[in-house]
Design an enzyme around this catalytic site. Structure first.
Site, PDB file in Angstrom:
ATOM      1  N   PRO A 104       7.750  -8.971  -2.591  1.00 54.09           N
ATOM      2  CG  PRO A 104       7.016  -9.214  -0.368  1.00 54.09           C
ATOM      3  CD  PRO A 104       6.992  -9.195  -1.949  1.00 54.09           C
ATOM      4  CD  GLU A 131       5.243 -14.614   6.140  1.00 52.55           C
ATOM      5  OE1 GLU A 131       6.240 -14.162   5.789  1.00 52.55           O
ATOM      6  OE2 GLU A 131       4.718 -14.222   6.332  1.00 52.55           O
ATOM      7  NE  ARG A 169      -0.255   8.152 -16.626  1.00 52.98           N
ATOM      8  CZ  ARG A 169       1.391   8.958 -17.367  1.00 52.98           C
ATOM      9  NH1 ARG A 169       2.598   8.205 -17.516  1.00 52.98           N
ATOM     10  NH2 ARG A 169       1.102  10.112 -17.666  1.00 52.98           N
ATOM     11  CG  ASP A 184       4.086  12.343 -17.432  1.00 52.07           C
ATOM     12  OD1 ASP A 184       3.814  12.926 -16.769  1.00 52.07           O
ATOM     13  OD2 ASP A 184       3.578  11.476 -17.863  1.00 52.07           O
TER      14      ASP A 184
END
Ligand code: 9D3
Length: 267
Positions: A104, A131, A169, A184
């Site tokens: 994160p 954590e 991809r 895209d």
């Protein structure tokens, strides 16, 4: 590497290898076996392997976490198994071009990051759990810390799969239609137009007539208009960096002009 190994590598994996290190290898492997990525692996276009971090423990209970120095809640991933795993993969598969840690605390993973990673040859992706990992892993082993967005997940496995999917991809041959990859939305900075398939009327809801008309120029114009409208409505932030054709530029200005008029009406 000798010429034969080089040739074999190119034939077998398009020169692209990814090793994912996780404490839930079967969860990661299950996702990689399906769909476009599963097919690309089966065809030898990409070589993606999942490494069980517990293989690199040396105790009976195969412990990969420990309590945090300084106290506090939760557990921290021990450095030894992660260092051993990365070193073993490097020895077997060659020095990695990047060691990515899913956390994160990482920079946001975007199309730009996906494109950068897709140009590399060998990646190692570490899935954080608990954590987080001991900071010495981030400092001495990891080259890139990445997050997939501002929401709290239970670990780095799903983020790692997101990264590998987006990167894979972009490799040649993985997606059948190369033109579709180029078009895209996050490459061009525009959202896609709506899609319809048969039946022409479903539960009273009809497909827009223009799509059934067979007028290719009009269909293209309708789709372009829809892409611009939707982007302006749903993701106006994308328009700041979009690469628009001159027709799109003109259409967008027309859309904005129409909107200005209606703004005045509601004054
Ligand atoms: C409740 C724990 N949090 C305390 C402040 C910190 C925390 C640690 C580990 C929150 C989530 C996680 C597990 N998530 C990831 O490892 C993760 C993640 C994410 O949660 N969101 C977006 N991208 C990523 S990449 C890895």
């Amino acid at each position: 590497m000798n010429e034969r190994a080089q040739a074999s590598e190119t034939r077998e994996s398009g020169g692209f290898r990814v090793d994912i290190i996780s404490v839930f290898p079967s969860m990661v492997e299950a996702a990689l076996a399906e769909g476009v990525v599963g097919r690309a692996r089966a065809r030898g276009l990409i070589d993606v392997r999942v490494c069980d971090l517990r293989m690199f423990t040396d105790d009976r209970h195969r412990v990969v976490d420990d309590v945090p120095y300084g106290g506090g809640p939760g557990m921290v991933m021990k450095p030894e198994p992660l260092f051993r795993a990365v070193e073993a993969i490097a020895a077997e598969r060659g020095q990695p071009s990047a060691v990515v840690l899913m956390t994160p605390q990482g920079r946001r993973f975007t199309h730009v990051e996906a494109a950068r990673l897709s140009a590399l040859e060998r990646l190692i992706v570490i899935c954080g759990r608990y954590e987080g990992v001991d900071e010495r892993v981030a400092e001495a082993l990891v080259t890139d810390e990445l997050s997939i967005g501002d929401y709290v997940l239970t670990g780095g496995e799903l983020p790692a799969l997101v990264v590998v999917d987006a990167v894979a991809r972009l490799r040649p041959g993985v997606v059948g239609d190369e033109a579709s990859v180029m078009h895209d939305s996050f490459v061009r900075g525009l959202l896609d137009h709506p899609h319809y398939t048969r039946p022409a009327v479903f539960r009273g809801m009809a497909v827009p007539g223009v799509l059934i008309s067979g007028h290719h120029a009009e269909i293209e114009r309708w789709r372009r208009d829809q892409r611009l409208r939707r982007t302006r409505q749903r993701r106006p932030d994308l328009l700041d960096h979009a690469t628009l054709t001159s027709e799109e530029q003109t259409d967008l200005e027309a859309l904005r002009a129409v909107n200005k008029e209606s703004d005045h009406e509601s004054d």
